[in-house]
Design a protein around this motif. Sequence first.
Motif, PDB file in Angstrom:
ATOM      1  N   TYR A 173       0.847  -1.198   0.000  1.00  0.00           N
ATOM      2  CA  TYR A 173       0.000   0.000   0.000  1.00  0.00           C
ATOM      3  C   TYR A 173       0.876   1.240   0.000  1.00  0.00           C
ATOM      4  O   TYR A 173       0.655   2.178  -0.760  1.00  0.00           O
ATOM      5  CB  TYR A 173      -0.899  -0.005   1.238  1.00  0.00           C
ATOM      6  CG  TYR A 173      -1.939   1.089   1.279  1.00  0.00           C
ATOM      7  CD1 TYR A 173      -1.615   2.370   1.732  1.00  0.00           C
ATOM      8  CD2 TYR A 173      -3.249   0.845   0.881  1.00  0.00           C
ATOM      9  CE1 TYR A 173      -2.566   3.369   1.782  1.00  0.00           C
ATOM     10  CE2 TYR A 173      -4.213   1.843   0.927  1.00  0.00           C
ATOM     11  CZ  TYR A 173      -3.865   3.097   1.384  1.00  0.00           C
ATOM     12  OH  TYR A 173      -4.809   4.089   1.426  1.00  0.00           O
ATOM     13  N   LYS A 207       3.849   1.555  -1.103  1.00  0.00           N
ATOM     14  CA  LYS A 207       4.560   1.693  -2.375  1.00  0.00           C
ATOM     15  C   LYS A 207       3.707   2.427  -3.415  1.00  0.00           C
ATOM     16  O   LYS A 207       4.221   3.128  -4.258  1.00  0.00           O
ATOM     17  CB  LYS A 207       4.964   0.319  -2.888  1.00  0.00           C
ATOM     18  CG  LYS A 207       5.930   0.383  -4.044  1.00  0.00           C
ATOM     19  CD  LYS A 207       6.550  -0.978  -4.359  1.00  0.00           C
ATOM     20  CE  LYS A 207       7.533  -0.865  -5.515  1.00  0.00           C
ATOM     21  NZ  LYS A 207       6.917  -0.453  -6.777  1.00  0.00           N
ATOM     22  N   ILE A 208       2.406   2.259  -3.331  1.00  0.00           N
ATOM     23  CA  ILE A 208       1.523   2.937  -4.292  1.00  0.00           C
ATOM     24  C   ILE A 208       1.199   4.348  -3.851  1.00  0.00           C
ATOM     25  O   ILE A 208       1.203   5.281  -4.644  1.00  0.00           O
ATOM     26  CB  ILE A 208       0.208   2.146  -4.460  1.00  0.00           C
ATOM     27  CG1 ILE A 208       0.508   0.745  -5.002  1.00  0.00           C
ATOM     28  CG2 ILE A 208      -0.753   2.874  -5.376  1.00  0.00           C
ATOM     29  CD1 ILE A 208      -0.699  -0.155  -5.037  1.00  0.00           C
ATOM     30  N   TYR A 209       0.865   4.521  -2.552  1.00  0.00           N
ATOM     31  CA  TYR A 209       0.305   5.796  -2.093  1.00  0.00           C
ATOM     32  C   TYR A 209       1.232   6.639  -1.231  1.00  0.00           C
ATOM     33  O   TYR A 209       0.872   7.744  -0.856  1.00  0.00           O
ATOM     34  CB  TYR A 209      -0.982   5.530  -1.297  1.00  0.00           C
ATOM     35  CG  TYR A 209      -2.064   4.857  -2.100  1.00  0.00           C
ATOM     36  CD1 TYR A 209      -2.391   3.523  -1.873  1.00  0.00           C
ATOM     37  CD2 TYR A 209      -2.755   5.545  -3.096  1.00  0.00           C
ATOM     38  CE1 TYR A 209      -3.374   2.906  -2.610  1.00  0.00           C
ATOM     39  CE2 TYR A 209      -3.743   4.924  -3.836  1.00  0.00           C
ATOM     40  CZ  TYR A 209      -4.054   3.606  -3.583  1.00  0.00           C
ATOM     41  OH  TYR A 209      -5.033   2.997  -4.310  1.00  0.00           O
TER      42      TYR A 209
END
Lengths: 240, 208
Positions: free
Chosen positions: A93, A95-97
């Motif tokens: 999570y 890594k994306i946000y």
Amino acid sequence: SYSFSLTTFSPSGKLVQIEHALQAVSAGATSLGIKAKDGIVIATEKKSPSPLVDDSMIEKVALVCPNIGMVYSGMGPDFRVLVNKARKSAQAYWKIYAEYPPTRVLVSEIATAMQDATQSGGVRPYGVSLLVAGYDELTGPSLWQIDPSGSFWAWKASAIGKNMVNAKTFLEKRYNDDISLVDAAHVALLTLKEGFEGELTASKLEMGIVGLPQGKAVGPLAPPTFRKLTEAEINDYLSM
Amino acid sequence: MSIMELNGGSCVAMVGKNCVAIACDLRLGNQALTVATNFSKVFPVTPSTLVGLPGLATDTMTVWEKLRFRTNMYEMKENRKISPQTLAHLVSSTLYEKRFGPYFVEPVIAGLDNSGVPFIASTDLIGCINFAKDFVVSGTASEKLFGMAESLWEPDLAPEELFETISQTLLNAVDRDAFSGWGAIVWVVEMDGSEGKVTKRWLRGRMD
């Protein structure tokens, strides 16, 4: 290898494997969580099978990400696997946000992993119930229970494991919506003391707290809110 | 000729006092031939955040659809609107997924977060985020946009002043770029209580 599910329905509409998993949970050491107005405390007994076991190396309360921690009742090895999945999920999570997941979102992902084990080929359900405590900006502190079936829900205060019925009755009497974190920690220890055979010392306990974020964020990262208490801090609470 | 110059188009975003503005031109071309004059490159993500995607037009459309998918799922899963800072990171990770075969867009993000604080950012085609405090530019007229913005922008512009500033920045930049122009749209975002209020205006520039 199996391609059919070992968890199948009984004629009465029950999933017997899940019932058995819940038995494994009820046989496990008691753990509990209490939500205060300024945080959450989670705690568990650390009962070793023998005095020769080095219980300072046992980890039953685990950090998942800076704002979320969890504790369990049931099978230790299954807990370990779920902690790793939860940690990986939190990092994925991030890594994306570039921020950590809100508690409910992470709880939902762990619960999905547990549900997968009730509807996949060749696997058995996880023999643990989890109490997940976390802080996020949207909802503040929240405490969640996840069962072997994969169902989850939020508690103000709860206990799981061996002594859960008595512990919950005790908590019902002692809990109020305005309880402070310090009082909640004290109540948590009193509750565990009730069901404990022998003398409850800090070395036989593990506690974690979720507090409100202290101070300003450093760079893009929010200040951490979950931490485990040291043996010295637990001692202080025991002598309160 | 670079692939980023095939279709043409430019975007700019600016920070004002408790407001942001984002603007783009409307041209869609095939090298020198102008094919459409109604091709907007800016899309709304939440009531108070927009994203501009200048570059190769097919990727403008595809990246927008991918972002729409991901932000819709985010909203349903988390029960909240995505903040502009989080959106910037989502755009960055989405682009980096295609690191060795990238989408040919260089996005520009503008919005107000939950507390009404203005936020703008831009990224390159593989997701490197530029967290600017004043303005961000992108597209075939980016060099001209840098020049115009650097001279015209000042801090704490009110919404109406910001509109004038970003409009002049965009218009005079695209008028000097063969591949951008044929009209423009400007969005100004401000807080109306706790909701975002977006004012959208069309501009007429040189139609060549």
